[in-house]
Design a protein around this motif. Sequence first.
Motif, PDB file in Angstrom:
ATOM      1  N   LEU A 288     -34.109   4.166   3.422  1.00  0.00           N
ATOM      2  CA  LEU A 288     -35.051   3.094   3.291  1.00  0.00           C
ATOM      3  C   LEU A 288     -34.850   1.897   4.052  1.00  0.00           C
ATOM      4  N   THR A 289     -36.167   1.538   4.282  1.00  0.00           N
ATOM      5  CA  THR A 289     -35.840   0.022   5.040  1.00  0.00           C
ATOM      6  C   THR A 289     -35.228  -0.880   4.648  1.00  0.00           C
ATOM      7  N   GLU A 290     -35.112  -1.270   3.419  1.00  0.00           N
ATOM      8  CA  GLU A 290     -34.462  -2.288   2.764  1.00  0.00           C
ATOM      9  C   GLU A 290     -32.967  -1.867   2.520  1.00  0.00           C
TER      10      GLU A 290
ATOM     11  N   SER B  68     -23.677   3.042  11.395  1.00  0.00           N
ATOM     12  CA  SER B  68     -23.684   2.562  10.172  1.00  0.00           C
ATOM     13  C   SER B  68     -24.868   3.139   9.036  1.00  0.00           C
ATOM     14  N   THR B  69     -25.994   3.229   9.834  1.00  0.00           N
ATOM     15  CA  THR B  69     -27.141   3.308   9.093  1.00  0.00           C
ATOM     16  C   THR B  69     -27.741   4.933   9.440  1.00  0.00           C
ATOM     17  N   ASN B  70     -27.420   5.367  10.513  1.00  0.00           N
ATOM     18  CA  ASN B  70     -27.616   6.930  10.814  1.00  0.00           C
ATOM     19  C   ASN B  70     -28.978   6.879  11.301  1.00  0.00           C
ATOM     20  N   THR B  71     -29.519   5.736  11.985  1.00  0.00           N
ATOM     21  CA  THR B  71     -30.729   5.643  12.460  1.00  0.00           C
ATOM     22  C   THR B  71     -30.991   5.525  14.049  1.00  0.00           C
TER      23      THR B  71
ATOM     24  N   ILE C 173     -33.311   0.283  14.618  1.00  0.00           N
ATOM     25  CA  ILE C 173     -32.666  -0.856  14.402  1.00  0.00           C
ATOM     26  C   ILE C 173     -33.013  -1.980  15.267  1.00  0.00           C
ATOM     27  N   ARG C 174     -33.600  -2.114  16.322  1.00  0.00           N
ATOM     28  CA  ARG C 174     -34.197  -3.082  17.000  1.00  0.00           C
ATOM     29  C   ARG C 174     -35.486  -3.766  16.349  1.00  0.00           C
ATOM     30  N   ARG C 175     -36.178  -2.736  15.859  1.00  0.00           N
ATOM     31  CA  ARG C 175     -37.336  -3.335  15.098  1.00  0.00           C
ATOM     32  C   ARG C 175     -36.819  -4.051  14.009  1.00  0.00           C
ATOM     33  N   ASP C 176     -35.804  -3.486  13.052  1.00  0.00           N
ATOM     34  CA  ASP C 176     -35.261  -3.955  11.938  1.00  0.00           C
ATOM     35  C   ASP C 176     -34.643  -5.474  12.334  1.00  0.00           C
ATOM     36  N   LEU C 177     -33.929  -5.708  13.496  1.00  0.00           N
ATOM     37  CA  LEU C 177     -33.574  -6.971  14.026  1.00  0.00           C
ATOM     38  C   LEU C 177     -34.597  -7.811  14.239  1.00  0.00           C
TER      39      LEU C 177
END
Length: 248
Positions: free
Chosen positions: A2-4, A28-31, A36-40
């Motif tokens: 999940l994103t959160e 660490s997130t297996n993504t 990851i770049r979108r999350d950042l």
Amino acid sequence: MLTEKRYEIILSLLKEKGLIKVTELMDSTNTSESTIRRDLCTLESKGLLQRIHGGAKSINYTSKELSFKEKSTKNIHEKNILAKYAASLIEDGECIFLDAGTSTYEIIKYLRNKDILVVTTGLNHIDALVDNDIRCYMIGGNVKLNTKAIVGSHAIKCLNKFRFDKCFIGTNGIDLKAGFTTPDCEEASIKSCAIDNSKISFILADNSKFNEISFVKFSELEKCIIITNKENGINEYKEITDIKVVVK
């Protein structure tokens, strides 16, 4: 995942380390990298972190650097192996530069019987050079108290008067994209200047320095030869620059 939950992991790692790479977050997130770049981007827009080349850093990250004394107790065996090999590359009649790091400091004890001139920005280095009867020149400038290095515009101006046969530089990080990096802007400028003024430049780096990124880039990988004890996982680096692996 999940994103959160990813956000929670990213922020937790940043709180622990202060600075982290995209590749570490992917593991660490297996993504994927794009996720990851979108999350950042999202977390940066919320003011929770700051993106940097290849990763992110905590808003409160201050690029704190260990003191000379603290660094001198780390990886002592590895530093000595690399230093002894580095000293073997120095020939009589040469003018060389040693930066103020602890890895380059270890070279000095292997230079005692060489007819050379050493230029340095390290306060500790000068004492060791004098004790070993080595002709030396101290660059003038501002003293950085924790690392006992000479830095600043006056130091750069003084350093630019010299032309070196070889220079030997320490680094905090080596990364395929980010190159050679260090925590301090002023010390980065000194390192860059010495490399530009040397016929051949060497980076002393134990295996812990690879795939790491510090705050400030001071050189591209291809401009320097790496002296290291790391044997595995460096094939991609070998495609970019020359690497001398020293293991004993």
